[in-house]
Design an enzyme around this catalytic site. Structure first.
Site, PDB file in Angstrom:
ATOM      1  N   ASN A 127      39.882  42.007  51.991  1.00  0.00           N
ATOM      2  CA  ASN A 127      39.838  40.551  51.794  1.00  0.00           C
ATOM      3  C   ASN A 127      40.255  40.183  50.382  1.00  0.00           C
ATOM      4  O   ASN A 127      41.390  40.506  50.000  1.00  0.00           O
ATOM      5  CB  ASN A 127      38.554  39.886  52.314  1.00  0.00           C
ATOM      6  CG  ASN A 127      37.236  40.359  51.770  1.00  0.00           C
ATOM      7  OD1 ASN A 127      36.868  41.506  51.930  1.00  0.00           O
ATOM      8  ND2 ASN A 127      36.487  39.502  51.129  1.00  0.00           N
ATOM      9  N   ASP A 128      39.433  39.557  49.576  1.00  0.00           N
ATOM     10  CA  ASP A 128      39.909  38.898  48.347  1.00  0.00           C
ATOM     11  C   ASP A 128      40.669  39.805  47.369  1.00  0.00           C
ATOM     12  O   ASP A 128      40.271  40.938  47.143  1.00  0.00           O
ATOM     13  CB  ASP A 128      38.726  38.362  47.533  1.00  0.00           C
ATOM     14  CG  ASP A 128      37.723  37.595  48.346  1.00  0.00           C
ATOM     15  OD1 ASP A 128      37.939  37.387  49.540  1.00  0.00           O
ATOM     16  OD2 ASP A 128      36.691  37.214  47.767  1.00  0.00           O
ATOM     17  N   ARG A 178      28.202  33.899  42.798  1.00  0.00           N
ATOM     18  CA  ARG A 178      29.089  35.078  42.754  1.00  0.00           C
ATOM     19  C   ARG A 178      30.497  34.771  42.255  1.00  0.00           C
ATOM     20  O   ARG A 178      30.865  33.636  42.054  1.00  0.00           O
ATOM     21  CB  ARG A 178      29.172  35.734  44.138  1.00  0.00           C
ATOM     22  CG  ARG A 178      29.625  34.849  45.265  1.00  0.00           C
ATOM     23  CD  ARG A 178      29.695  35.658  46.570  1.00  0.00           C
ATOM     24  NE  ARG A 178      29.887  34.794  47.707  1.00  0.00           N
ATOM     25  CZ  ARG A 178      28.883  34.316  48.460  1.00  0.00           C
ATOM     26  NH1 ARG A 178      27.634  34.619  48.185  1.00  0.00           N
ATOM     27  NH2 ARG A 178      29.145  33.519  49.483  1.00  0.00           N
ATOM     28  N   ASP A 179      31.252  35.846  42.098  1.00  0.00           N
ATOM     29  CA  ASP A 179      32.690  35.839  41.821  1.00  0.00           C
ATOM     30  C   ASP A 179      33.030  35.387  40.399  1.00  0.00           C
ATOM     31  O   ASP A 179      33.698  34.368  40.190  1.00  0.00           O
ATOM     32  CB  ASP A 179      33.442  34.969  42.858  1.00  0.00           C
ATOM     33  CG  ASP A 179      33.063  35.303  44.286  1.00  0.00           C
ATOM     34  OD1 ASP A 179      32.653  36.453  44.532  1.00  0.00           O
ATOM     35  OD2 ASP A 179      33.167  34.417  45.167  1.00  0.00           O
TER      36      ASP A 179
HETATM   37  C1  FRU Z   1      35.207  35.332  49.586  1.00  0.00           C
HETATM   38  C2  FRU Z   1      33.968  36.202  49.436  1.00  0.00           C
HETATM   39  C3  FRU Z   1      33.438  36.195  48.019  1.00  0.00           C
HETATM   40  C4  FRU Z   1      32.702  37.498  47.937  1.00  0.00           C
HETATM   41  C5  FRU Z   1      33.589  38.399  48.748  1.00  0.00           C
HETATM   42  C6  FRU Z   1      32.871  39.473  49.525  1.00  0.00           C
HETATM   43  O1  FRU Z   1      36.012  35.717  50.653  1.00  0.00           O
HETATM   44  O2  FRU Z   1      32.983  35.808  50.350  1.00  0.00           O
HETATM   45  O3  FRU Z   1      32.659  35.079  47.702  1.00  0.00           O
HETATM   46  O4  FRU Z   1      32.543  37.945  46.624  1.00  0.00           O
HETATM   47  O5  FRU Z   1      34.274  37.572  49.666  1.00  0.00           O
HETATM   48  O6  FRU Z   1      33.775  40.313  50.163  1.00  0.00           O
END
Ligand code: FRU
Length: 476
Positions: A39-40, A169-170
């Protein structure tokens, strides 16, 4: 190294070795996971000339699982080399996942900040919003971008404001006026999405500075916030969960977009309306970085979480999702726009050049550029499945054979209102397409699964160029 780290290294290597590298829909130009789930984008940066792209990675299951940071490097953001997993979930403060975060470069050192996710075991009295989880802010550093030191726990939920849920987060870090600032996404106890700002004098000790939010509630959670300036515009990007109502009705389950910031985000400011980065089906959690030549480059996850109507066909092949092709964010005529990074030019081999209309069945990884469009006359069909057209003041992408779900995997139609179309750039890979409209004012990104290659363009009066893209598929 803990015993857990050793086992994770071994299991990841085994999973990657077993991966099927021949599936029909493997991408050539877009970063995808060696196996399993991606993912990200995380920790994007250019460090001593080398581009680094880390990614949220679950190698054991194409439908997701515990997250770690996979790692790719590149000299030009086109040919990437897989470097293995850089961060495993192996500490008490990140044992349920090394969640998203950023890279900050200073004085020959790479600083990676991320969220250590902890989800406590199932209990009826946990709601996992206000109880049952932890969001920890963690730092690791590296002198060469390949070897990292010990993880350092910087903040826990107790260090965040008391009006927040446990969803924080993030981290994304930047420097301004000699001080370091860190954005984080958050959900308040009143279910409002916010971006938090922390400050630090030394990159290690952080204190809460302020929060940024809209006047009216805008979603319940902001993920992956980003802040940067480009061509004199200040931009606050956020991936927002919980937008509902008329305006969001025929849109994705979550949104990624930005506000422009008037004033000082650290003090008095006002935010513009929210504008989407992308109008397609697959775009979430973008992150940007400044390349060494000053360009603002942004990469998104070409996917969408919690999207019930859609099954990604590649799950059968043991992998799922990819990144968007890197884009330069720029401003022209006062409008924020995006275009594929200029490095792509060197990979184009002009294959067809004509006017008015074109039909070909030859290419799968290509760029089609339709310019000088007259009176907004434009329509195209990709692989007999995806119609792209301008009609009644809307730019539309729409899957045609709705009953035969093969190419769309459940997707239907997306559109944006615009009073004209002047040019369209189509960037197609084996199982994705990104469409840049009106010199990058609007972009549509979507995964799709063409049976046979094919492109038909109908644009009376326009110039049409199709270039094959010459790429050495990523060495994963
Ligand atoms: C966004 C998210 C973030 C998190 C990550 C977990 O897609 O939900 O907020 O850090 O993916 O995989």
């Amino acid at each position: 190294m803990t015993a857990l780290t050793k086992d994770l290294i071994k299991l990841t290597a085994e999973a990657e070795k077993k991966a099927d590298r021949d599936g029909k829909f493997r991408q050539k130009l877009h970063l995808m996971p060696p196996t399993g789930w991606l993912n990200d984008p995380n920790g994007l940066c250019q460090f001593n000339g080398v581009y680094h792209a880390f990614f949220q990675y679950s190698p054991f299951n194409a439908e997701g699982g515990v997250k770690m940071w996979g790692h790719y490097t590149s000299g030009d953001m086109i040919d990437w080399e897989y470097q293995g997993v850089m961060l495993y979930p192996d500490q008490p403060f990140d044992c349920s996942g090394v969640y998203s975060g950023c890279a900050f470069i200073e004085d020959g050192e790479m600083y990676l900040y991320y969220t250590g996710n902890v989800k406590l075991e199932d209990r009826d009295d946990y709601d996992y919003v206000n109880s049952g989880r932890e969001s920890n802010t963690v730092l690791v550093t590296s002198a060469d971008g390949m070897h990292f030191g010990r993880k350092k726990l910087l903040m826990t939920n107790r260090d965040y404001p008391a009006d927040l849920t446990l969803h924080v987060r993030d981290p994304k870090v930047w420097k301004e006026g000699g001080i370091y600032y860190m954005l984080q996404g958050a959900r308040t106890k009143a279910d409002r999405g916010q971006a938090l700002i922390f400050r630090s004098d030394d990159k290690i000790n952080w204190t809460f500075h302020s929060h940024v939010e809209t006047e009216e509630k805008f979603g319940y959670m902001w993920e992956c916030p980003d802040y940067f300036e480009v061509d004199g515009k200040k931009i606050l990007s956020a991936s927002v969960q919980g937008l509902a109502g008329e305006e969001w009705k025929d849109r994705n389950v979550y949104q990624s977009g930005y506000f422009t910031v008037d004033g000082d985000i650290l003090g008095e400011y006002s935010l513009s309306d929210y504008r989407l980065w992308d109008y397609g089906f697959d775009y979430y959690a973008p992150q940007s970085f400044e390349a060494e030549d000053g360009r603002r480059v942004q990469i998104g996850w070409m996917g969408m979480p919690d999207c019930e109507e859609y099954t990604n066909r590649t799950v059968e092949d043991g992998w799922q999702h990819c990144f968007t092709f890197p884009r330069e964010v720029f401003v022209k005529d006062g409008i924020v726009r995006q275009r594929p990074i200029r490095e792509l030019e060197a990979r184009k081999k002009l294959s067809e050049e004509t006017k008015n209309r074109l039909e070909t069945k030859k290419y799968t990884t290509y760029e089609a550029y339709i310019s000088n469009i007259k009176d907004s006359r434009f329509s195209a069909v990709l692989a007999e499945e995806l119609s792209i057209r301008y009609e009644n003041n809307e730019f539309i992408i729409e899957f045609i054979n709705k009953r035969n779900n093969y190419a769309s995997c459940g997707r239907t139609r997306r559109s944006v209102e615009t009073d004209h179309v002047s040019d369209v750039r189509i960037l197609a890979d084996e199982s994705s397409v990104e469409i840049f409209v009106n010199d990058g004012v609007y972009v549509f990104s979507t995964r799709y699964y063409p049976g046979e290659p094919g492109l038909r363009v109908d644009a009376e009066g326009a110039k049409i160029r199709v270039s094959e893209l010459i790429v050495n598929a990523q060495s994963n």
